[in-house]
Design a protein around this motif. Structure first.
Motif, PDB file in Angstrom:
ATOM      1  N   ASP A  85       0.866  -1.173   0.008  1.00 58.57           N
ATOM      2  CA  ASP A  85       0.149  -0.038   0.035  1.00 58.57           C
ATOM      3  C   ASP A  85       0.974   1.367  -0.067  1.00 58.57           C
ATOM      4  N   SER A  86       1.510   1.476  -1.027  1.00 62.94           N
ATOM      5  CA  SER A  86       2.436   2.727  -1.208  1.00 62.94           C
ATOM      6  C   SER A  86       1.673   3.813  -1.037  1.00 62.94           C
ATOM      7  N   ILE A  87       0.402   4.192  -1.253  1.00 61.77           N
ATOM      8  CA  ILE A  87      -0.407   5.283  -1.268  1.00 61.77           C
ATOM      9  C   ILE A  87      -0.473   5.616   0.435  1.00 61.77           C
ATOM     10  N   ALA A  88      -0.857   4.684   1.275  1.00 58.95           N
ATOM     11  CA  ALA A  88      -1.013   4.814   2.528  1.00 58.95           C
ATOM     12  C   ALA A  88       0.441   5.268   3.239  1.00 58.95           C
ATOM     13  N   LEU A  89       1.667   4.625   2.675  1.00 57.71           N
ATOM     14  CA  LEU A  89       2.873   5.182   3.221  1.00 57.71           C
ATOM     15  C   LEU A  89       3.230   6.549   2.787  1.00 57.71           C
ATOM     16  N   VAL A  90       3.049   7.004   1.576  1.00 63.89           N
ATOM     17  CA  VAL A  90       3.320   8.353   1.125  1.00 63.89           C
ATOM     18  C   VAL A  90       2.197   9.386   1.991  1.00 63.89           C
ATOM     19  N   GLU A  91       1.206   8.935   2.077  1.00 62.80           N
ATOM     20  CA  GLU A  91       0.325   9.842   3.053  1.00 62.80           C
ATOM     21  C   GLU A  91       0.536   9.821   4.347  1.00 62.80           C
ATOM     22  N   LEU A  92       1.184   8.751   4.994  1.00 64.58           N
ATOM     23  CA  LEU A  92       1.786   8.966   6.294  1.00 64.58           C
ATOM     24  C   LEU A  92       2.980   9.783   6.445  1.00 64.58           C
ATOM     25  N   ALA A  93       3.878   9.798   5.510  1.00 68.60           N
ATOM     26  CA  ALA A  93       4.900  10.565   5.372  1.00 68.60           C
ATOM     27  C   ALA A  93       4.633  12.177   5.370  1.00 68.60           C
ATOM     28  N   LEU A  94       3.489  12.383   4.459  1.00 71.69           N
ATOM     29  CA  LEU A  94       3.041  13.576   4.267  1.00 71.69           C
ATOM     30  C   LEU A  94       2.470  14.231   5.730  1.00 71.69           C
ATOM     31  N   LYS A  95       1.636  13.464   6.398  1.00 74.11           N
ATOM     32  CA  LYS A  95       1.203  13.874   7.489  1.00 74.11           C
ATOM     33  C   LYS A  95       2.093  14.117   8.497  1.00 74.11           C
ATOM     34  N   SER A  96       3.311  13.518   8.509  1.00 74.37           N
ATOM     35  CA  SER A  96       4.444  13.451   9.497  1.00 74.37           C
ATOM     36  C   SER A  96       5.251  14.643   9.034  1.00 74.37           C
ATOM     37  N   SER A  97       4.895  15.301   8.027  1.00 80.52           N
ATOM     38  CA  SER A  97       5.711  16.600   7.555  1.00 80.52           C
ATOM     39  C   SER A  97       4.840  17.837   7.033  1.00 80.52           C
ATOM     40  N   GLY A  98       3.888  17.873   8.096  1.00 76.78           N
ATOM     41  CA  GLY A  98       3.076  19.202   7.618  1.00 76.78           C
ATOM     42  C   GLY A  98       2.264  19.269   6.413  1.00 76.78           C
ATOM     43  N   ASN A  99       1.955  17.888   5.754  1.00 78.62           N
ATOM     44  CA  ASN A  99       1.182  17.865   4.695  1.00 78.62           C
ATOM     45  C   ASN A  99       1.922  18.478   3.490  1.00 78.62           C
ATOM     46  N   LYS A 100       3.170  18.668   3.251  1.00 77.58           N
ATOM     47  CA  LYS A 100       3.718  18.974   2.062  1.00 77.58           C
ATOM     48  C   LYS A 100       5.518  18.804   2.415  1.00 77.58           C
ATOM     49  N   MET A 101       6.126  18.205   1.386  1.00 75.54           N
ATOM     50  CA  MET A 101       7.480  17.813   1.443  1.00 75.54           C
ATOM     51  C   MET A 101       8.102  17.692   0.215  1.00 75.54           C
ATOM     52  N   SER A 102       9.309  17.700  -0.134  1.00 69.74           N
ATOM     53  CA  SER A 102       9.987  17.552  -1.439  1.00 69.74           C
ATOM     54  C   SER A 102       9.999  16.196  -1.454  1.00 69.74           C
ATOM     55  N   LEU A 103      10.358  15.787  -2.784  1.00 66.90           N
ATOM     56  CA  LEU A 103      10.723  14.321  -3.066  1.00 66.90           C
ATOM     57  C   LEU A 103      12.000  13.821  -2.516  1.00 66.90           C
ATOM     58  N   ASP A 104      13.041  14.688  -2.418  1.00 68.62           N
ATOM     59  CA  ASP A 104      14.102  14.474  -1.573  1.00 68.62           C
ATOM     60  C   ASP A 104      14.050  14.059  -0.311  1.00 68.62           C
ATOM     61  N   GLN A 105      12.978  14.900   0.512  1.00 63.30           N
ATOM     62  CA  GLN A 105      12.846  14.481   2.123  1.00 63.30           C
ATOM     63  C   GLN A 105      11.877  13.258   2.064  1.00 63.30           C
ATOM     64  N   LEU A 106      11.161  12.853   1.012  1.00 63.06           N
ATOM     65  CA  LEU A 106      10.589  11.642   1.011  1.00 63.06           C
ATOM     66  C   LEU A 106      11.590  10.377   1.007  1.00 63.06           C
ATOM     67  N   GLU A 107      12.497  10.642   0.140  1.00 65.12           N
ATOM     68  CA  GLU A 107      13.487   9.724  -0.168  1.00 65.12           C
ATOM     69  C   GLU A 107      14.160   9.339   1.266  1.00 65.12           C
ATOM     70  N   GLY A 108      14.489  10.541   1.929  1.00 63.36           N
ATOM     71  CA  GLY A 108      15.357  10.615   3.189  1.00 63.36           C
ATOM     72  C   GLY A 108      14.509   9.627   4.273  1.00 63.36           C
ATOM     73  N   LEU A 109      13.504   9.932   4.359  1.00 64.66           N
ATOM     74  CA  LEU A 109      12.512   9.271   5.129  1.00 64.66           C
ATOM     75  C   LEU A 109      12.427   7.727   5.024  1.00 64.66           C
ATOM     76  N   LEU A 110      12.174   7.339   3.916  1.00 67.17           N
ATOM     77  CA  LEU A 110      11.963   5.769   3.510  1.00 67.17           C
ATOM     78  C   LEU A 110      13.381   4.949   2.969  1.00 67.17           C
ATOM     79  N   LYS A 111      14.268   5.763   2.611  1.00 71.02           N
ATOM     80  CA  LYS A 111      15.585   5.038   2.234  1.00 71.02           C
ATOM     81  C   LYS A 111      16.743   5.179   3.033  1.00 71.02           C
ATOM     82  N   PRO A 112      17.390   3.918   3.351  1.00 71.66           N
ATOM     83  CA  PRO A 112      17.273   2.648   3.152  1.00 71.66           C
ATOM     84  C   PRO A 112      16.367   1.712   3.901  1.00 71.66           C
TER      85      PRO A 112
END
Length: 598
Positions: A85-112
């Motif tokens: 459920d990648s949609i739910a994971l991205v939504e969780l990341a956004l909610k954890s970052s004030g509903n807005k984030m860069s793609l680099d920030q998302l990458e930093g949260l998930l990788k590795p």
């Protein structure tokens, strides 16, 4: 300790998730009051001790629902979420970052930790496809733009309208308008909801077009394209139209066409009849043909045809063919449209115009300039044959002779094109036979050593230099905008030089005949001989060795048999006189073999 610090300390109880600038996310394990410290289990660093005062100032408290907190406590759950459920994971990341984030920030949260380094790129491509169905998450088209979680209470398209109206620059507005076009189905009542956008475009362009014509033109045309796709949508009363801008910016339109997306060309030229009434638009469009290229030529022809003015185009093209003023783009379009809109212009005279342009462009810019037109001759297999059926036999014959004598087309291309002519007109096969029968020996006589050197040079070019250049082009292409990429332009220019060098070397090596100059005829001066001669005026004697095309060595008095001095001396016998290229008169005194076989 201040009251604020005391309040912060009271929240740092065991089990609380915290974030440290250097050590990342952690969870407080226990207090060591006697030791004046907190023990914290950080990711990869469990049981780390921090002084209480330092902990108060350096730790940020995270809620247990934060992605980082869950990454520490529920890593396996998040890994499974990434798979299922990648949609739910991205939504969780956004909610954890004030509903807005860069793609680099998302990458930093998930990788590795959640998604492995090697798998992330593939995972994100799949996630983007899945997110197309998630209307509450806005995925940016450009990497520098943010990923956004929309407010559930807001109308789906409302955020984009706000973004559009908020943008102050035309490029920014164009970007949001493209998103609106892409997600038009998010609007419940697009005619009503987008009315402020349409009005804003009209007001903005009216003020800005003199300074930003290209963007203004694109904004109006994109707006009209969007309106045409919405049932019942119309422009607000008094709106600034594309035809208004075309009329006011008449002298500048052609130079700005190249910056438009090709999909908008037709819409632009369809605005001309309204912009220039009483057939003035026909003259304007014909003027544009010579100043634009590629896709624009075809779109202009379609507008003229749709308005019953195709004959005006035919007359223009016929005159341009006679005067040899057609550009490469127009010639390519004319050849491709020979059964359609350019049918009345297709003739053997056009074939001569094509060859003229190929030869002129080759002189001006080399193979790089002529490539596209030559490709059309080669790829449009019926083209040459259709020219050859022209009833004017003399003109066809002249064209065939030009084709065979062309120094711009390589031998393989000439033979291929002639085969198509002969298929259409078998009687022209005799011209090919006559040319082959009267052909002189154009091979090069070279020493075996010089031939091996040329082959080695060609091998290095093909196996080392050209592949290295291709790699440089790829690296430069990955750096971004090619229009402002000096490294990319330099690498492409070098590619043209290397390809020309390869062609020349392949031609030279292919026509070379190796020899060791043994058994040279010494009755007269020729290749493989050493000739002695005396200056008639001074009596000074000199020796000259005449060898192969690539054997010249000034220091050793060795010249190529193709040199001017060798041509003057060749065929002379002992006792005969000759006038050298420098004006000296000399007398041959001896001739001997270079390779005596001893």
């Amino acid at each position: 300790m201040s009251s604020a610090d005391a309040e912060k300390l009271s929240q740092l109880e065991p089990g609380t998730f915290v974030l440290h600038k250097s050590w990342g996310v952690g969870r407080i394990a226990e207090w060591d009051v006697i030791g004046d410290r907190l023990l914290i289990d950080f990711e990869g660093k469990p049981g780390h001790a921090l002084k209480i005062s330092f902990a108060i100032s350096s730790l940020e408290i995270l809620p247990p629902t934060h992605l980082l907190s869950r990454r520490l406590s529920e890593l396996d759950t998040l890994k499974e979420m990434a798979k299922s459920d990648s949609i739910a994971l991205v939504e969780l990341a956004l909610k954890s970052s004030g509903n807005k984030m860069s793609l680099d920030q998302l990458e930093g949260l998930l990788k590795p930790r959640i998604v492995a380094e090697a798998d992330y790129k593939k995972w994100w491509e799949a996630a983007k496809r899945a997110l197309k169905s998630a209307r509450h998450i806005v995925v940016p088209s450009k990497r520098q733009d943010p990923l956004v979680l929309r407010d559930a209470a807001e109308k789906p398209g409302g955020g984009m309208v706000k973004d559009f109206l908020f943008k102050r620059d035309l490029k920014g507005k164009l970007g949001v308008l493209a998103l609106i076009q892409k997600d038009i189905d998010l609007f419940e009542n697009p005619t009503q909801e987008l009315a402020p956008v349409f009005q804003d475009i009209s007001d903005t362009v009216r003020k800005a077009w003199k300074l930003h014509l290209k963007e203004s033109l694109q904004l109006l045309l994109s707006r009209d394209e969007l309106i045409d796709g919405i049932q019942g949508a119309t422009l607000p009363m008094g709106s600034f139209k594309a035809s208004d801008l075309v009329s006011e910016a008449r002298s500048q339109i052609a130079e700005n066409v190249a910056g438009l997306p090709a999909s908008l060309y037709g819409r632009l030229y369809r605005a001309f009849p309204d912009a220039f009434p009483d057939r003035g638009w026909v003259v304007e469009l014909l003027n544009h043909i010579a100043r634009t290229g590629g896709r624009a030529v075809g779109e202009i022809a379609i507008v003229l045809d749709a308005n019953g003015e195709i004959e005006a185009l035919a007359d223009y093209l016929k005159k341009a063919v006679r005067n040899r003023t057609l550009t490469q783009d127009i010639l390519i379009w004319t050849c491709k449209e020979r059964d359609g809109l350019a049918k009345s212009v297709f003739s053997i005279d056009l074939a001569h115009a094509v060859l003229d342009t190929i030869e002129d462009d080759h002189v001006s810019g080399g193979p790089k300039r002529t490539g596209r037109l030559v490709d059309v001759l080669s790829s449009e297999k019926a083209l040459i044959g259709e020219w050859a059926v022209d009833p004017d036999e003399e003109m066809v014959q002249n064209f065939v002779k030009r084709l065979l004598g062309s120094t711009v087309l390589d031998e393989l291309t000439r033979r291929s094109l002639m085969a198509r002519v002969i298929k259409a007109r078998p009687e022209f096969e005799s011209i090919m036979e006559d040319k082959n029968a009267g052909r002189e020996d154009t091979s090069l006589r070279v020493s075996w050593d010089s031939l091996e050197k040329k082959k080695a040079e060609l091998h290095e070019l093909v196996t080392v230099k050209i592949p290295h250049n291709k790699n440089e082009i790829q690296i430069a292409r990955e750096e971004g905008d090619l229009r402002e990429n000096g490294g990319y332009k330099a690498a492409r220019d070098q590619q043209g030089i290397l390809n020309r060098m390869r062609d020349e070397l392949e031609r030279d090596v292919g026509s070379a005949r190796g020899t060791d100059f043994a058994n040279a005829d010494t009755s007269v001066v020729g290749i493989g001989t050493i000739v002695d001669y005396t200056d008639a005026a001074t009596g000074h004697s000199e020796s000259l060795t005449i060898l192969g095309a690539w054997d010249s060595n000034v220091e050793k008095n060795i010249v190529s048999y193709l040199s001017e001095i060798a041509k003057v001396l060749t065929g002379k016998a002992i006792g005969e006189e000759a006038e050298l290229p420098d004006g000296r008169k000399v007398k041959i005194t001896a001739i001997r073999a270079y390779n005596t076989g001893a």
